[in-house]
Scaffold this motif. Structure first.
Motif, PDB file in Angstrom:
ATOM      1  N   ILE A 419      38.124  44.987  36.107  1.00 55.87           N
ATOM      2  CA  ILE A 419      38.745  44.925  37.433  1.00 55.87           C
ATOM      3  C   ILE A 419      37.864  44.092  38.345  1.00 55.87           C
ATOM      4  O   ILE A 419      36.656  43.946  38.112  1.00 55.87           O
ATOM      5  CB  ILE A 419      38.977  46.322  38.045  1.00 55.87           C
ATOM      6  CG1 ILE A 419      37.647  47.047  38.271  1.00 55.87           C
ATOM      7  CG2 ILE A 419      39.906  47.158  37.176  1.00 55.87           C
ATOM      8  CD1 ILE A 419      37.783  48.321  39.085  1.00 55.87           C
ATOM      9  N   SER A 421      38.171  44.601  41.845  1.00 57.09           N
ATOM     10  CA  SER A 421      38.007  45.362  43.084  1.00 57.09           C
ATOM     11  C   SER A 421      38.341  46.822  42.830  1.00 57.09           C
ATOM     12  O   SER A 421      39.237  47.140  42.033  1.00 57.09           O
ATOM     13  CB  SER A 421      38.935  44.820  44.169  1.00 57.09           C
ATOM     14  OG  SER A 421      38.954  45.687  45.297  1.00 57.09           O
ATOM     15  N   THR A 423      39.863  48.674  44.715  1.00 50.80           N
ATOM     16  CA  THR A 423      41.193  48.957  45.254  1.00 50.80           C
ATOM     17  C   THR A 423      42.262  48.911  44.169  1.00 50.80           C
ATOM     18  O   THR A 423      43.388  49.358  44.392  1.00 50.80           O
ATOM     19  CB  THR A 423      41.550  47.944  46.355  1.00 50.80           C
ATOM     20  OG1 THR A 423      41.532  46.618  45.804  1.00 50.80           O
ATOM     21  CG2 THR A 423      40.560  48.018  47.508  1.00 50.80           C
ATOM     22  N   GLU A 424      41.923  48.393  42.987  1.00 52.20           N
ATOM     23  CA  GLU A 424      42.887  48.343  41.888  1.00 52.20           C
ATOM     24  C   GLU A 424      43.126  49.716  41.261  1.00 52.20           C
ATOM     25  O   GLU A 424      44.056  49.878  40.476  1.00 52.20           O
ATOM     26  CB  GLU A 424      42.401  47.353  40.813  1.00 52.20           C
ATOM     27  CG  GLU A 424      42.341  45.913  41.288  1.00 52.20           C
ATOM     28  CD  GLU A 424      41.831  44.970  40.206  1.00 52.20           C
ATOM     29  OE1 GLU A 424      42.167  45.188  39.034  1.00 52.20           O
ATOM     30  OE2 GLU A 424      41.095  44.025  40.544  1.00 52.20           O
ATOM     31  N   TYR A 435      33.189  46.495  35.717  1.00 51.48           N
ATOM     32  CA  TYR A 435      33.184  45.899  37.055  1.00 51.48           C
ATOM     33  C   TYR A 435      31.844  45.200  37.261  1.00 51.48           C
ATOM     34  O   TYR A 435      30.787  45.838  37.202  1.00 51.48           O
ATOM     35  CB  TYR A 435      33.410  46.984  38.108  1.00 51.48           C
ATOM     36  CG  TYR A 435      33.375  46.506  39.541  1.00 51.48           C
ATOM     37  CD1 TYR A 435      34.423  45.742  40.060  1.00 51.48           C
ATOM     38  CD2 TYR A 435      32.300  46.823  40.376  1.00 51.48           C
ATOM     39  CE1 TYR A 435      34.391  45.310  41.379  1.00 51.48           C
ATOM     40  CE2 TYR A 435      32.269  46.394  41.697  1.00 51.48           C
ATOM     41  CZ  TYR A 435      33.316  45.637  42.189  1.00 51.48           C
ATOM     42  OH  TYR A 435      33.292  45.203  43.501  1.00 51.48           O
TER      43      TYR A 435
END
Length: 506
Positions: A419, A421, A423-424, A435
């Motif tokens: 990912i 962000s 926020t995903e 990440y």
């Protein structure tokens, strides 16, 4: 009090706390790690025989599988007597049957000696085949049972509304309320001079001369003998490669037509379903269990509850779902549990690999381990020895499970979702993701609060997986489980997942 999942079990209201009364300067004959049926039964047995014992429980008594069992008490086992004869020979299969009956006798004696009110009832079990293939399997089970002396009697009718092909009745079974039972045993253990320490996490132990030195979250405890009654012992040993962790699901229903089956019932599906009734707060409930799978190996654990509920609704006039919960057990590679002295040690004992027969083998462990500590021998020691060489008959399962562990280890690390962000991650979702080059276990609550953890299980460095039904992180390799805050829920890991502050990865 709590158990090792967010879903409430049918027994949980009876879980009680015991007042602390503990001096860390005291030395003990035996320290027992784990406050379930294995640990409490063993502690009670040794204390009444004159040993000075302490029970050390990471959370509260009944926190683990004893608080999540369906509490069937059977002298026919998940490893059938036909299988036992093929793997171990007729005499050892007879010894296995004898051990199951002796465990039932121990439970009954404990109830009688201590005047325990735990809803204990003798029952006749019903085992039924739902198709021709299961019927052939049932014939094989009956043949093996007859050879060891286990009665399986042909039945023309059953108490369950399933279209069965063939069925047998098995007298001599039983059921009880497991938390009422072990809570009463705890009190008898305390009355006999025993000690219980709750909220005390065992980190490790060392053997120093005649003492076992146990490091806990509350200090050092010294004992001459140590018993791991923790489902599977911590650390890494051969036992972690000869036992595979599984989860099983249970739901308790009320029925509109009040047509509750009087006998416990079992089909022969794979995984099989199992049933019994229990009165709770004056209300009769039907408990149905099944949908078993290897821990960490379901894409959506919530679907397991849905599948079980839908299956039951096909045949029963279901009114209300009162409880739904899941629990963990371990499958041994060769079909029998490992109970006794740990390999390479003269002072440390364990009991693991109970399959779905935890009430029987947890109780039997109290006899075997107590006899080994008190006399150095037990007639069941050889059959259940943790040091036994895996028979050829169990070798295929041993290889299969460990290939699965190796595959999981590599696959999860290579194919982890990336990912860009945080926020995903959707609200209510748990994911293991990569990440900015590192791997994280991320859970976002409804409302948006994030729980961030390093995703690598400290036990053997596998990657944990999300369990949406119990809101936990489960390790698919050896069954360690963690809360969303990273706290250990199930061994073999004795180390929490590392917590990460959101600002540290932004």
């Amino acid at each position: 009090m709590n158990r090792d999942g967010v879903r409430k079990s049918i027994w949980q209201e009876e879980i009680k706390s015991f007042p602390p009364a503990f001096n860390f300067e005291t030395e003990y004959d035996v320290a027992i790690i784990g406050g379930g049926i294995t640990g409490i039964s063993t502690a009670y047995e040794l204390q009444k025989r004159g040993k000075k014992c302490v029970v050390i429980e990471a959370s509260n008594i009944g926190f683990g599988t004893t608080g999540g069992t369906t509490a069937h008490i059977n002298n026919f086992l998940d490893t059938t007597y036909s299988e036992a004869i093929k793997k171990y020979g007729l005499e050892d299969a007879k010894l296995l049957f004898q051990s199951a009956n002796e465990a039932i006798g121990i439970i009954e004696k404990n109830i009688s000696d201590n005047h325990i009110d735990c809803d204990y009832e003798k029952k006749t079990g019903q085992l039924f085949a739902l198709d021709d293939q299961q019927a052939r399997q049932l014939d094989d089970m009956v043949e093996g049972a007859e050879k060891v002396g286990c009665k399986m009697l042909p039945a023309s009718d059953i108490s369950y509304p399933f279209p069965f092909v063939k069925a047998v009745e098995i007298p001599g079974q039983a059921q009880f309320h497991p938390i009422k039972y072990i809570t009463a045993l705890c009190q008898s253990f305390l009355n006999a001079g025993g000690t219980i320490v709750e909220n005390c996490f065992c980190k490790n132990h060392s053997e120093e001369n005649e003492w076992v030195v146990i490091s806990t979250s509350r200090g050092i405890i010294r004992a001459k003998k140590l018993v791991y009654a923790t489902h599977i012992p911590p650390g890494i040993s051969m036992l972690h490669f000869t036992n595979a962790p599984y989860r099983s699901y249970a739901i308790a229903f009320t029925l509109k037509d009040l047509n509750y089956p009087l006998e416990p019932g079992y089909d022969l599906m794979d995984p099989y379903h199992y049933y019994r009734v229990q009165e709770v707060n004056g209300e009769i409930l039907l408990i149905a269990g099944g949908e078993d799978h290897k821990t960490g190996h379901s894409d959506d654990t919530g679907v397991c509850f849905t599948n079980l509920e839908n299956y039951v609704r096909q045949y029963f006039d279901v009114d209300v779902v009162k409880y739904s919960w899941s629990s963990q057990y371990y499958e041994p590679a060769d079909g029998l549990p490992y109970i006794g002295k740990m390999s390479g040690s003269s002072s440390v004992f364990t009991a693991t690999g109970f399959r779905g027969n935890g009430m029987i083998f947890g109780t039997l462990a109290s006899k075997i381990i107590s006899e080994l500590i008190l006399t150095g021998n037990s007639k069941y020691a050889r059959l259940f020895s943790p040091s036994r060489i895996t028979p050829i008959a169990g070798f295929t399962e041993f290889v299969k499970e460990n290939i699965t562990v190796a595959t999981d280890f590599i696959k999860d690390k290579l194919f982890m979702e990336k990912i860009s962000s945080l926020t995903e991650i959707a609200e209510g979702e748990g994911k293991v993701v990569k990440y900015e080059g590192d791997s994280y276990a991320i859970y976002k609550e409804k409302g948006g609060r994030l729980h961030l953890l390093k995703s690598t299980c400290p036990h053997a460095k596998c990657e944990v997986r999300w369990n949406s039904a119990e809101i936990s992180w489960d390790c698919p390799c050896h069954g360690s489980r963690f809360s969303v805050n990273g706290k250990v829920l199930n061994t073999p890991s004795v180390t929490d997942l590392i917590k990460i502050r959101e600002k540290d990865i932004e």
